[in-house]
Write a protein that holds these residues in place. Structure first.
Motif, PDB file in Angstrom:
ATOM      1  N   GLY A 187       0.840  -1.070  -0.245  1.00 15.98           N
ATOM      2  CA  GLY A 187      -0.429   0.215  -0.116  1.00 15.98           C
ATOM      3  C   GLY A 187       1.023   0.888  -0.056  1.00 15.98           C
ATOM      4  O   GLY A 187       0.838   2.004  -0.807  1.00 15.98           O
ATOM      5  N   MET A 188       1.811   1.670   0.588  1.00 13.14           N
ATOM      6  CA  MET A 188       2.647   2.198   0.767  1.00 13.14           C
ATOM      7  C   MET A 188       3.504   2.673  -0.704  1.00 13.14           C
ATOM      8  O   MET A 188       3.208   3.784  -1.428  1.00 13.14           O
ATOM      9  CB  MET A 188       3.809   1.995   2.008  1.00 13.14           C
ATOM     10  N   HIS A 189       3.869   1.462  -0.741  1.00  8.88           N
ATOM     11  CA  HIS A 189       4.513   2.106  -2.240  1.00  8.88           C
ATOM     12  C   HIS A 189       3.818   2.266  -3.768  1.00  8.88           C
ATOM     13  O   HIS A 189       3.832   3.337  -4.775  1.00  8.88           O
ATOM     14  CB  HIS A 189       5.717   0.697  -2.846  1.00  8.88           C
ATOM     15  N   LEU A 190       2.664   1.859  -3.288  1.00 11.96           N
ATOM     16  CA  LEU A 190       1.385   1.844  -4.707  1.00 11.96           C
ATOM     17  C   LEU A 190       0.910   3.605  -3.999  1.00 11.96           C
ATOM     18  O   LEU A 190       0.291   4.324  -5.542  1.00 11.96           O
ATOM     19  CB  LEU A 190       0.019   1.117  -4.219  1.00 11.96           C
ATOM     20  N   GLY A 191       0.961   3.603  -3.518  1.00  7.48           N
ATOM     21  CA  GLY A 191       0.204   5.023  -2.748  1.00  7.48           C
ATOM     22  C   GLY A 191       1.706   6.302  -3.329  1.00  7.48           C
ATOM     23  O   GLY A 191       1.157   7.453  -4.205  1.00  7.48           O
ATOM     24  N   THR A 192       2.593   6.480  -2.841  1.00 10.24           N
ATOM     25  CA  THR A 192       3.517   6.340  -3.844  1.00 10.24           C
ATOM     26  C   THR A 192       3.499   7.032  -4.901  1.00 10.24           C
ATOM     27  O   THR A 192       4.101   8.201  -5.692  1.00 10.24           O
ATOM     28  CB  THR A 192       5.306   6.568  -3.386  1.00 10.24           C
ATOM     29  N   ALA A 193       3.296   5.774  -6.258  1.00 14.60           N
ATOM     30  CA  ALA A 193       3.491   5.828  -7.467  1.00 14.60           C
ATOM     31  C   ALA A 193       2.242   6.794  -7.855  1.00 14.60           C
ATOM     32  O   ALA A 193       2.448   7.430  -8.815  1.00 14.60           O
ATOM     33  CB  ALA A 193       2.992   4.732  -7.006  1.00 14.60           C
ATOM     34  N   PHE A 194       0.805   6.887  -7.410  1.00 16.91           N
ATOM     35  CA  PHE A 194       0.401   6.946  -7.733  1.00 16.91           C
ATOM     36  C   PHE A 194       0.307   8.985  -7.140  1.00 16.91           C
ATOM     37  O   PHE A 194      -0.005   9.217  -8.982  1.00 16.91           O
ATOM     38  CB  PHE A 194      -1.597   6.362  -6.152  1.00 16.91           C
ATOM     39  N   GLN A 195       0.999   9.278  -6.530  1.00 13.22           N
ATOM     40  CA  GLN A 195       0.346  10.540  -6.282  1.00 13.22           C
ATOM     41  C   GLN A 195       2.013  11.043  -7.260  1.00 13.22           C
ATOM     42  O   GLN A 195       1.552  12.000  -7.151  1.00 13.22           O
ATOM     43  CB  GLN A 195       1.387  11.176  -4.969  1.00 13.22           C
ATOM     44  N   LEU A 196       3.359  10.200  -7.160  1.00 11.45           N
ATOM     45  CA  LEU A 196       3.849  10.730  -8.594  1.00 11.45           C
ATOM     46  C   LEU A 196       3.372  10.493  -9.629  1.00 11.45           C
ATOM     47  O   LEU A 196       3.871  11.811 -10.178  1.00 11.45           O
ATOM     48  CB  LEU A 196       5.126   9.785  -8.060  1.00 11.45           C
ATOM     49  N   ILE A 197       2.648   9.794 -10.185  1.00 11.65           N
ATOM     50  CA  ILE A 197       1.805   9.985 -10.906  1.00 11.65           C
ATOM     51  C   ILE A 197       0.196  11.382 -11.233  1.00 11.65           C
ATOM     52  O   ILE A 197       0.431  12.062 -12.156  1.00 11.65           O
ATOM     53  CB  ILE A 197       0.720   8.630 -12.054  1.00 11.65           C
ATOM     54  N   ASP A 198       0.223  11.513  -9.848  1.00 14.79           N
ATOM     55  CA  ASP A 198      -0.592  12.731 -10.567  1.00 14.79           C
ATOM     56  C   ASP A 198       0.128  13.944 -10.379  1.00 14.79           C
ATOM     57  O   ASP A 198       0.014  15.193 -10.395  1.00 14.79           O
ATOM     58  CB  ASP A 198      -1.179  13.719  -8.858  1.00 14.79           C
ATOM     59  N   ASP A 199       1.256  13.935 -10.029  1.00 18.58           N
ATOM     60  CA  ASP A 199       2.079  15.277 -10.132  1.00 18.58           C
ATOM     61  C   ASP A 199       2.967  15.544 -11.818  1.00 18.58           C
ATOM     62  O   ASP A 199       3.152  16.349 -12.332  1.00 18.58           O
ATOM     63  CB  ASP A 199       3.900  15.232  -9.192  1.00 18.58           C
ATOM     64  N   VAL A 200       3.301  14.625 -12.660  1.00 15.79           N
ATOM     65  CA  VAL A 200       2.969  13.806 -14.002  1.00 15.79           C
ATOM     66  C   VAL A 200       1.832  14.803 -14.597  1.00 15.79           C
ATOM     67  O   VAL A 200       2.169  15.762 -15.359  1.00 15.79           O
ATOM     68  CB  VAL A 200       3.499  12.447 -14.169  1.00 15.79           C
ATOM     69  N   LEU A 201       0.794  13.907 -14.523  1.00 11.69           N
ATOM     70  CA  LEU A 201      -0.502  15.015 -14.922  1.00 11.69           C
ATOM     71  C   LEU A 201      -0.657  16.455 -14.438  1.00 11.69           C
ATOM     72  O   LEU A 201      -1.495  16.943 -14.963  1.00 11.69           O
ATOM     73  CB  LEU A 201      -1.893  14.257 -14.480  1.00 11.69           C
ATOM     74  N   ASP A 202       0.077  16.857 -13.606  1.00 11.78           N
ATOM     75  CA  ASP A 202      -0.401  17.978 -13.423  1.00 11.78           C
ATOM     76  C   ASP A 202       0.624  19.364 -14.479  1.00 11.78           C
ATOM     77  O   ASP A 202      -0.060  20.469 -14.498  1.00 11.78           O
ATOM     78  CB  ASP A 202      -0.198  18.386 -11.842  1.00 11.78           C
ATOM     79  N   TYR A 203       1.287  18.278 -15.188  1.00 19.33           N
ATOM     80  CA  TYR A 203       1.941  18.951 -15.942  1.00 19.33           C
ATOM     81  C   TYR A 203       2.169  18.492 -17.628  1.00 19.33           C
ATOM     82  O   TYR A 203       2.380  19.216 -18.375  1.00 19.33           O
ATOM     83  CB  TYR A 203       3.496  19.062 -15.930  1.00 19.33           C
ATOM     84  N   SER A 204       0.750  17.844 -17.349  1.00 14.38           N
ATOM     85  CA  SER A 204       0.858  16.932 -19.197  1.00 14.38           C
ATOM     86  C   SER A 204      -0.193  16.555 -19.086  1.00 14.38           C
ATOM     87  O   SER A 204      -1.248  16.033 -20.911  1.00 14.38           O
ATOM     88  CB  SER A 204       1.962  15.491 -19.701  1.00 14.38           C
ATOM     89  N   GLY A 205      -1.422  16.184 -18.124  1.00 15.35           N
ATOM     90  CA  GLY A 205      -2.345  15.593 -18.454  1.00 15.35           C
ATOM     91  C   GLY A 205      -3.885  16.485 -18.767  1.00 15.35           C
ATOM     92  O   GLY A 205      -3.634  18.157 -19.078  1.00 15.35           O
ATOM     93  N   ALA A 206      -4.967  16.393 -20.130  1.00 16.87           N
ATOM     94  CA  ALA A 206      -6.181  17.114 -20.000  1.00 16.87           C
ATOM     95  C   ALA A 206      -7.047  17.524 -18.763  1.00 16.87           C
ATOM     96  O   ALA A 206      -7.801  15.856 -18.215  1.00 16.87           O
ATOM     97  CB  ALA A 206      -6.761  16.034 -20.931  1.00 16.87           C
ATOM     98  N   SER A 207      -7.551  18.707 -19.027  1.00 16.25           N
ATOM     99  CA  SER A 207      -8.469  18.857 -18.061  1.00 16.25           C
ATOM    100  C   SER A 207      -9.399  18.123 -17.430  1.00 16.25           C
ATOM    101  O   SER A 207     -10.408  17.590 -16.491  1.00 16.25           O
ATOM    102  CB  SER A 207      -8.455  20.282 -17.971  1.00 16.25           C
ATOM    103  N   GLU A 208     -10.250  17.429 -18.562  1.00 20.14           N
ATOM    104  CA  GLU A 208     -10.802  16.771 -18.620  1.00 20.14           C
ATOM    105  C   GLU A 208     -11.642  15.569 -17.984  1.00 20.14           C
ATOM    106  O   GLU A 208     -12.563  14.901 -18.068  1.00 20.14           O
ATOM    107  CB  GLU A 208     -11.989  17.179 -19.987  1.00 20.14           C
ATOM    108  N   GLU A 209      -9.717  15.237 -18.342  1.00 21.75           N
ATOM    109  CA  GLU A 209      -9.987  14.009 -17.768  1.00 21.75           C
ATOM    110  C   GLU A 209      -8.709  13.747 -16.138  1.00 21.75           C
ATOM    111  O   GLU A 209     -10.129  13.513 -15.410  1.00 21.75           O
ATOM    112  CB  GLU A 209      -8.971  13.224 -18.746  1.00 21.75           C
TER     113      GLU A 209
END
Length: 309
Positions: A187-209
């Motif tokens: 769970g700890m490693h999964l949550g870390t991965a999840f937040q790191l991808i949130d960081d990526v999406l903040d600079y690359s994701g489409a706002s509608e997604e």
């Protein structure tokens, strides 16, 4: 999960109408329900059954929702999951107080489950999450934040609740110590991965997604991993523009920041870190017996890094 949603709505009941209104507003806003799903999958992977699973899955969602309510007030956010935040819709005071209600209701529900071990894990988790919130606040507009310091924030603030969800599931199943520890680490490693991808999406994701505006973290002065990578590897000009953007908490230089992120490969770097965390998570499932639930936990690790929302 349908049963968990029924418990959530049952436990939201209050004689104070505004509590139900705001609670339903945010609970019904289309979240992934990933954390409560982790409780069910972890418990069922080890053979647990019964209403206690659904109660504790709802507890995890209540605590997560409370942190969202408080986060949005602190960050002065106006948009989450593609709709107005509760604080934007009902005001800061109402959002904070309903967040307090959800925290206290969660602990009422834990008492009802009757497991001292679960209470201990959740009390520790909520305390660590609060520490993570304060650590993040201390890092706002601080361009000197390094990677280790940032990873500490997300392990406290985000990954700790993932860890609690999977550990609670194991406790409900009466797991052996090694299996409980393995699921907690997953769970700890999964949550870390999840937040790191949130960081990526903040600079690359489409706002509608994503349901967020591009560069929201930058506007809040948060030095996330893509920015930290630019500050470590970029040219003098790139480091200067990113440093100023963090310290001024503004999106005026978003275009230049995005260009620096792209040239330095910052998003690929952050994705690589997330992939390593997801791989570490799956390794801890080796001690869990094969089942559909274990397979789903493996799939969630893949989803955490492949997702676009």
């Amino acid at each position: 999960m349908t049963r968990v949603d029924a418990v959530i709505r049952e436990r939201l009941a209050s004689e104070v109408a505004l509590i139900g209104t705001i609670g339903e507003y945010i609970i019904g806003s289309g979240g992934k329900r990933l954390r409560p799903a982790l409780v069910l999958l972890s418990a069922k992977a080890l053979g647990a059954e019964g209403r206690g699973m659904h109660e504790l899955a709802a507890v995890i969602e209540f605590i997560h929702t409370a942190t969202l309510l408080h986060d949005d007030v602190v960050d002065e956010s106006s948009l989450r999951r593609g709709r107005r935040t509760a604080n934007a819709e009902f005001g800061n005071s109402a959002a904070v107080l309903v967040g307090d209600f959800l925290y206290s209701r969660a602990f009422q529900m834990m008492v009802g489950v009757g497991s001292q071990r679960v209470m201990a894990v959740m009390a520790d988790a909520t305390n660590v999450i609060a520490e993570g919130e304060v650590l993040q606040l201390m890092n706002v507009r601080d361009a000197s934040t390094d990677e280790d310091g940032y990873l500490r924030v997300i392990r406290y603030k985000t990954a700790k609740l993932f860890q609690a969800a999977t550990q609670v599931g194991a406790i409900l199943a009466g797991a052996t110590k090694d299996r409980e520890e393995a699921l907690a680490a997953y769970g700890m490693h999964l949550g870390t991965a999840f937040q790191l991808i949130d960081d990526v999406l903040d600079y690359s994701g489409a706002s509608e997604e994503t349901g967020k505006n591009l560069g929201d973290d930058l506007a809040e002065g948060k030095p996330t991993l893509p920015l930290i990578h630019v500050l470590r590897t970029g040219t003098e000009a790139e480091r200067k523009v990113v440093r100023q953007a963090i310290e001024k908490s503004g999106k005026e230089e978003l275009g230049a920041v995005l260009a620096a992120i792209q040239r330095t490969g910052a998003l690929d770097y952050a994705r690589g870190k997330a992939t390593a965390e997801a791989k570490a998570a799956t390794a801890f499932l080796d001690v869990i017996p094969g089942s559909e639930c274990r397979d789903a936990l493996l799939q969630l690790a893949s989803f955490s890094v492949e997702r676009s929302f």
